[in-house]
Design a protein around this motif. Structure first.
Motif, PDB file in Angstrom:
ATOM      1  N   TRP A   1       0.806  -1.218   0.000  1.00  0.00           N
ATOM      2  CA  TRP A   1       0.000   0.000   0.000  1.00  0.00           C
ATOM      3  C   TRP A   1       0.837   1.264   0.000  1.00  0.00           C
ATOM      4  O   TRP A   1       0.461   2.259  -0.635  1.00  0.00           O
ATOM      5  N   ARG A   2       1.988   1.254   0.678  1.00  0.00           N
ATOM      6  CA  ARG A   2       2.830   2.456   0.683  1.00  0.00           C
ATOM      7  C   ARG A   2       3.363   2.761  -0.722  1.00  0.00           C
ATOM      8  O   ARG A   2       3.428   3.910  -1.145  1.00  0.00           O
ATOM      9  N   ALA A   3       3.765   1.707  -1.436  1.00  0.00           N
ATOM     10  CA  ALA A   3       4.256   1.898  -2.803  1.00  0.00           C
ATOM     11  C   ALA A   3       3.132   2.342  -3.729  1.00  0.00           C
ATOM     12  O   ALA A   3       3.332   3.192  -4.614  1.00  0.00           O
ATOM     13  N   THR A   4       1.951   1.778  -3.551  1.00  0.00           N
ATOM     14  CA  THR A   4       0.798   2.196  -4.349  1.00  0.00           C
ATOM     15  C   THR A   4       0.495   3.668  -4.129  1.00  0.00           C
ATOM     16  O   THR A   4       0.255   4.427  -5.076  1.00  0.00           O
ATOM     17  N   ALA A   5       0.525   4.093  -2.861  1.00  0.00           N
ATOM     18  CA  ALA A   5       0.254   5.495  -2.552  1.00  0.00           C
ATOM     19  C   ALA A   5       1.293   6.410  -3.186  1.00  0.00           C
ATOM     20  O   ALA A   5       0.944   7.461  -3.761  1.00  0.00           O
ATOM     21  N   TYR A   6       2.557   6.010  -3.107  1.00  0.00           N
ATOM     22  CA  TYR A   6       3.620   6.825  -3.719  1.00  0.00           C
ATOM     23  C   TYR A   6       3.424   6.927  -5.231  1.00  0.00           C
ATOM     24  O   TYR A   6       3.551   8.013  -5.819  1.00  0.00           O
ATOM     25  N   ALA A   7       3.133   5.792  -5.861  1.00  0.00           N
ATOM     26  CA  ALA A   7       2.957   5.798  -7.314  1.00  0.00           C
ATOM     27  C   ALA A   7       1.778   6.667  -7.734  1.00  0.00           C
ATOM     28  O   ALA A   7       1.843   7.391  -8.739  1.00  0.00           O
ATOM     29  N   LEU A   8       0.694   6.608  -6.981  1.00  0.00           N
ATOM     30  CA  LEU A   8      -0.460   7.443  -7.289  1.00  0.00           C
ATOM     31  C   LEU A   8      -0.140   8.924  -7.117  1.00  0.00           C
ATOM     32  O   LEU A   8      -0.496   9.757  -7.967  1.00  0.00           O
ATOM     33  N   LEU A   9       0.533   9.259  -6.025  1.00  0.00           N
ATOM     34  CA  LEU A   9       0.902  10.656  -5.790  1.00  0.00           C
ATOM     35  C   LEU A   9       1.883  11.174  -6.835  1.00  0.00           C
ATOM     36  O   LEU A   9       1.846  12.349  -7.210  1.00  0.00           O
ATOM     37  N   SER A  10       2.765  10.290  -7.312  1.00  0.00           N
ATOM     38  CA  SER A  10       3.760  10.690  -8.308  1.00  0.00           C
ATOM     39  C   SER A  10       3.212  10.709  -9.719  1.00  0.00           C
ATOM     40  O   SER A  10       3.861  11.211 -10.637  1.00  0.00           O
ATOM     41  N   GLY A  11       2.022  10.116  -9.916  1.00  0.00           N
ATOM     42  CA  GLY A  11       1.415  10.102 -11.245  1.00  0.00           C
ATOM     43  C   GLY A  11       1.928   9.014 -12.154  1.00  0.00           C
ATOM     44  O   GLY A  11       1.806   9.121 -13.378  1.00  0.00           O
ATOM     45  N   VAL A  12       2.505   7.928 -11.572  1.00  0.00           N
ATOM     46  CA  VAL A  12       3.109   6.880 -12.402  1.00  0.00           C
ATOM     47  C   VAL A  12       2.449   5.519 -12.206  1.00  0.00           C
ATOM     48  O   VAL A  12       2.962   4.505 -12.673  1.00  0.00           O
ATOM     49  N   ARG A  13       1.309   5.486 -11.521  1.00  0.00           N
ATOM     50  CA  ARG A  13       0.634   4.210 -11.311  1.00  0.00           C
ATOM     51  C   ARG A  13      -0.116   3.816 -12.576  1.00  0.00           C
ATOM     52  O   ARG A  13      -0.982   4.547 -13.071  1.00  0.00           O
ATOM     53  N   HIS A  14       0.250   2.657 -13.150  1.00  0.00           N
ATOM     54  CA  HIS A  14      -0.384   2.103 -14.351  1.00  0.00           C
ATOM     55  C   HIS A  14      -0.248   3.006 -15.572  1.00  0.00           C
ATOM     56  O   HIS A  14      -1.063   2.909 -16.502  1.00  0.00           O
ATOM     57  N   GLN A  15       0.734   3.884 -15.587  1.00  0.00           N
ATOM     58  CA  GLN A  15       0.972   4.683 -16.795  1.00  0.00           C
ATOM     59  C   GLN A  15       2.442   5.102 -16.850  1.00  0.00           C
ATOM     60  O   GLN A  15       3.078   5.315 -15.818  1.00  0.00           O
ATOM     61  N   LEU A  16       2.963   5.192 -18.067  1.00  0.00           N
ATOM     62  CA  LEU A  16       4.313   5.690 -18.278  1.00  0.00           C
ATOM     63  C   LEU A  16       4.263   7.207 -18.209  1.00  0.00           C
ATOM     64  O   LEU A  16       3.556   7.849 -19.004  1.00  0.00           O
ATOM     65  N   ALA A  17       4.975   7.778 -17.251  1.00  0.00           N
ATOM     66  CA  ALA A  17       4.882   9.222 -17.030  1.00  0.00           C
ATOM     67  C   ALA A  17       6.153   9.737 -16.376  1.00  0.00           C
ATOM     68  O   ALA A  17       6.909   8.974 -15.770  1.00  0.00           O
ATOM     69  N   VAL A  18       6.379  11.041 -16.531  1.00  0.00           N
ATOM     70  CA  VAL A  18       7.438  11.703 -15.777  1.00  0.00           C
ATOM     71  C   VAL A  18       6.904  11.942 -14.370  1.00  0.00           C
ATOM     72  O   VAL A  18       5.885  12.619 -14.202  1.00  0.00           O
TER      73      VAL A  18
ATOM     74  N   ARG B   1       5.984  13.353 -10.775  1.00  0.00           N
ATOM     75  CA  ARG B   1       5.871  14.735 -10.291  1.00  0.00           C
ATOM     76  C   ARG B   1       7.133  15.168  -9.547  1.00  0.00           C
ATOM     77  O   ARG B   1       7.506  16.335  -9.575  1.00  0.00           O
ATOM     78  N   THR B   2       7.790  14.219  -8.894  1.00  0.00           N
ATOM     79  CA  THR B   2       9.029  14.546  -8.187  1.00  0.00           C
ATOM     80  C   THR B   2      10.125  14.987  -9.150  1.00  0.00           C
ATOM     81  O   THR B   2      10.926  15.870  -8.833  1.00  0.00           O
ATOM     82  N   VAL B   3      10.176  14.369 -10.322  1.00  0.00           N
ATOM     83  CA  VAL B   3      11.164  14.758 -11.336  1.00  0.00           C
ATOM     84  C   VAL B   3      10.783  16.095 -11.964  1.00  0.00           C
ATOM     85  O   VAL B   3      11.624  16.973 -12.139  1.00  0.00           O
ATOM     86  N   ARG B   4       9.500  16.255 -12.289  1.00  0.00           N
ATOM     87  CA  ARG B   4       9.053  17.515 -12.898  1.00  0.00           C
ATOM     88  C   ARG B   4       9.401  18.707 -12.012  1.00  0.00           C
ATOM     89  O   ARG B   4       9.763  19.782 -12.501  1.00  0.00           O
ATOM     90  N   ALA B   5       9.293  18.521 -10.698  1.00  0.00           N
ATOM     91  CA  ALA B   5       9.586  19.612  -9.761  1.00  0.00           C
ATOM     92  C   ALA B   5      11.056  20.002  -9.766  1.00  0.00           C
ATOM     93  O   ALA B   5      11.408  21.118  -9.367  1.00  0.00           O
ATOM     94  N   LEU B   6      11.916  19.096 -10.242  1.00  0.00           N
ATOM     95  CA  LEU B   6      13.358  19.357 -10.224  1.00  0.00           C
ATOM     96  C   LEU B   6      13.899  19.837 -11.569  1.00  0.00           C
ATOM     97  O   LEU B   6      15.086  20.117 -11.685  1.00  0.00           O
TER      98      LEU B   6
END
Length: 224
Positions: free
Chosen positions: A155-172, A174-179
């Protein structure tokens, strides 16, 4: 263990916990002509993995693809003292203990050409990530720039992936975009990256994208 992805390219996954989040990191091994091996983003070396690599060829190059994926360079370099060790500009300052570490060469002078090509992705100084293309297998190799977390996750990894915008999709993420500090430079790099005719994307965390990878990468990089 190393698992085959395509002819002359393998991967292995390391499970660990970062800041309380269960995560995986992927090492990719490419066999070049003359049975020279390039090891991209090393993970801990087990006896079984070493036996596999020794059977495949000779470890000639060990690469840290960005400023974050360097923790296991030292043990692998010690195991293969004849190998050349490379990382992005700035990593030598971060890892003065790695006396054999060299900056990645200019793309046009790289010793792993022509089968394997690389480029620096600009505009992201905190990462200084290099992107790699294995031409014989039409495979793109990325590390942190884009991610895709598809597997069943704690669940912790799922939450991180959802918050980062990378759960079940290829995406940049949000942590990288901020940098990203230079969006125009990142856009130029994205355009160059998409000129490679890849049909598969090996992602440093969690997934290997086998279907529609070029279109998915183009869509992910539109954030730049």
């Amino acid at each position: 263990m190393l698992e085959p992805i395509d002819k002359n390219i393998w991967h292995a996954v390391h499970h660990f916990v970062a800041y309380g989040v269960p995560i995986t990191s992927r090492m990719t091994v490419v066999c070049l002509p003359d049975r020279k091996l390039l090891v991209h983003s090393p993970i801990p070396l087990t006896g079984e993995m070493r036996a596999q690599m020794d059977a495949l060829g000779s470890v000639a190059f060990i690469v840290a693809p960005n400023l974050m994926h360097h923790l296991f360079l030292g043990p692998l370099a010690k195991a293969y003292p004849a190998a050349e060790v490379y990382g992005p500009n700035g990593l030598r300052k971060k890892r003065p203990d790695l006396v054999s570490l060299k900056d990645l060469p200019a793309a046009e002078h790289a010793p792993w050409l022509p089968d394997l090509e690389h480029m620096a992705f600009e505009g992201f100084p905190a990462g200084k990530e290099s992107i790699w293309f294995h031409r014989p297998s039409a495979t793109l190799i990325v590390t942190d720039l884009v991610q895709c977390w598809q597997d069943p996750l704690p669940w912790r990894a799922t939450a991180y992936a959802l918050l980062s915008g990378v759960r079940h999709q290829l995406a940049v993420p949000r942590t990288v975009r901020a940098l990203v500090r230079d969006k125009q430079a990142a856009a130029r790099s994205a355009k160059r990256l998409l000129e490679w005719p890849f049909t598969r994307v090996i992602v440093g965390h969690n997934s290997v994208v086998e279907t529609g990878s070029h279109d998915l990468m183009a869509s992910a990089l539109q954030v730049f």
